[in-house]
Scaffold this active site. Structure first.
Site, PDB file in Angstrom:
ATOM      1  N   GLY B  50       0.811  -1.214   0.000  1.00 23.74           N
ATOM      2  CA  GLY B  50       0.000   0.000   0.000  1.00 23.74           C
ATOM      3  C   GLY B  50       0.843   1.262   0.000  1.00 23.74           C
ATOM      4  CG  LEU B  80      -5.029  -5.652  -8.174  1.00 21.82           C
ATOM      5  CD1 LEU B  80      -5.682  -6.253  -9.407  1.00 21.82           C
ATOM      6  CD2 LEU B  80      -3.584  -5.276  -8.466  1.00 21.82           C
ATOM      7  CD  GLN B  81      -8.453  -0.988  -1.169  1.00 19.53           C
ATOM      8  OE1 GLN B  81      -7.324  -1.458  -1.104  1.00 19.53           O
ATOM      9  NE2 GLN B  81      -9.078  -0.449  -0.122  1.00 19.53           N
ATOM     10  CB  CYS B 197      -4.646  -2.832   6.384  1.00 19.69           C
ATOM     11  SG  CYS B 197      -3.988  -1.236   6.901  1.00 19.69           S
ATOM     12  CB  CYS B 354       0.224 -15.644  28.898  1.00 18.26           C
ATOM     13  SG  CYS B 354       0.172 -14.470  27.529  1.00 18.26           S
TER      14      CYS B 354
END
Lengths: 80, 396
Positions: B50, B80-81, B197, B354
């Site tokens: 990105g 591809l966006q 994302c 933990c």
């Protein structure tokens, strides 16, 4: 009073980008913020805090915010 | 802030280069000297996703002479966006090769060096040493701390950007002249508490907003012009359409660039960040409580107002060092092999913790899968408990 600036998810959770809070320890300031803006509860544990432009380390009850100091609350994200 | 130009000017520009870069050459601040600095510059972009897409394309167009690309992934349709350096016909191809082809089409004067490997502690120092400046377009905390620490240890400027949904952040870290990434974010967030994302989504064009800031800063550092973002964090909100600035000072207590650094060589970044599986991240997403929540729940349980079971999933040796009062020990392994499930009550809420939250998130995924729908885990684990609730207890 201290000035608290909220960013990204913290701003969205509180609905404000800047609020005032009562001076005290960082733990007290955060507790006041969560009481006023409960949506901050799940967001704050992952945030980084800058007190007068310097990152906060260690026990929140031992960090004092004097009148006039500025706290920046920054939720981290790592997307790229 | 006052860093000198990072790169010395190259020799003469060719006639073709002068024609190509004419709009830079007639800006007095850039001029022939600045353009020659860009030509001689070696910039490494970590990730061709990105942020890497617009960053690489504009760095190439600007005439950065050598562009390195660290990227091991292949192009997926869902990229591809926003990852505009790749196109439809690149789906399934190596991202590094696809990016190289796009760069060559934009500017054949750029030498592209592809490093089709996963960046880790074993290769980062040799890789970074070959470049003047590092542009970070990675997508996870472990790699970001790795990149930061390597940059600090090598004295390299680190042009950082990060995006999520409608929010972006960008800064320049350079320990020699100002703060580093750890001065801003000393500790990674508890594992599983910050969606990626891929999990939370990102507005595609946000990559351009932040990637172009990164390129702007890279060009300024290389040519030595303007005021860089060193010591400042730029926070962009695309919905509100505003940029806010946060000043960051160099932290004398910083673990890697402070006065007495505790990190003097690369560490295990997956362990440091508590890297967890996708299943654990999914389980933890809406089922993580803070140590303050746990304190309140324990107080309510002590007052008879609430009932739940607190399970410590660490190992017995860690249990001997420090415990949270009221917890029971069932190590994570017993969740993974299923033997823990029969020991757990089905009529009470289960709360797991933990050390830092990674193992409890893994165990939580098992519990959720077994139908314990209201089970939760404690973000930050006993480390956060000790630092925020019971500081008199030891941390380890």
């Amino acid at each position: 009073m201290v000035t608290v600036r909220l960013f990204a998810a913290a701003r969205a959770a509180a609905g404000h980008d800047r609020v005032d809070a009562t001076a005290g320890t960082l733990a007290e300031v955060l507790a006041e913020l969560i009481e006023r803006y409960p949506g901050l509860g799940p967001v704050l544990p992952r945030c980084s805090y800058l007190l007068d432009e310097m990152a906060v380390h260690g026990d929140h009850r031992e960090i004092t915010l004097d009148d006039g100091s500025a706290l920046d609350i920054l939720p981290p994200f790592a997307g790229g | 802030m006052g860093a000198p130009a990072l790169v010395e000017p190259a020799g003469e520009l060719s006639i073709d280069e002068v024609r190509r870069y004419s709009r830079h050459l007639i800006i007095p601040d850039v001029g022939m000297t600045g353009q020659k600095r860009l030509k001689r510059a070696r910039v490494l972009c970590v990730g061709a996703g990105g942020l890497g897409s617009p960053a690489l394309m504009y760095l190439a167009a600007a005439g950065v002479g050598t562009l390195g690309i660290v990227e091991f992934d292949v192009v997926d349709e869902s990229n591809l966006q926003r990852q505009i350096i790749h196109g439809q016909s690149d789906v399934g191809r190596s991202k590094a090769e696809s990016a190289r082809d796009s760069i060559t089409e934009i500017n054949p004067f750029v030498e592209v060096v592809i490093h089709p490997e996963r960046l880790d502690s074993s290769n980062v120092m040799d890789l970074f040493a070959q470049y003047d400046l590092i542009v970070d377009g990675t997508d996870n905390f472990a790699t970001r701390y790795l990149v930061n620490d390597a940059c600090v240890l090598l004295g390299k400027p680190y042009v950082w950007g990060s995006i999520y949904r409608f929010d972006g952040q960008a800064s320049v870290f350079w320990a020699e002249y100002g703060p580093c990434y750890r001065c801003l974010y000393p500790e990674p967030p508890p594992p599983g508490m910050v969606p990626s994302c891929a999990e939370g989504g990102v507005l595609g064009v946000l990559c351009a907003s932040i990637g172009s800031i990164q390129v702007t800063e890279a060009i300024k550092l290389i040519t030595g012009i303007g005021d860089s973002l060193l010591g400042r964090l730029m926070v962009y909100d695309a919905l509100e359409m505003n940029y806010r600035q946060v000043k960051i000072r160099k932290d004398p207590n910083c673990a890697v660039c402070g006065v007495n650094p505790t990190v003097t060589e690369l560490i295990d970044y997956d362990a440091f960040c508590g890297v967890i599986s996708d299943a654990a991240a999914e389980a933890a997403r809406d089922s993580t409580i803070s140590v303050h929540d746990l304190k309140r729940m324990l107080d309510e349980r002590a007052a008879g107002e609430r009932d739940f079971v607190l399970i410590d999933v660490r190992e017995p040796i860690e249990w001997e060092i420090v415990t949270i009062d009221g917890a029971e020990l069932i190590p994570k392994g017993a969740f993974l092999d299923g033997s823990a499930l029969e020991k757990l009550p089905t009529d009470k809420q289960i709360v797991l913790h933990c050390k830092v939250g990674g193992r409890s998130a893994e165990a939580l995924a098992v519990l959720k899968g077994a139908g314990f729908a209201d089970a939760v885990h404690v973000g930050g684990g006993i480390n956060a408990w000790v630092s925020q609730i019971e500081p008199e207890k030891p941390n380890y």
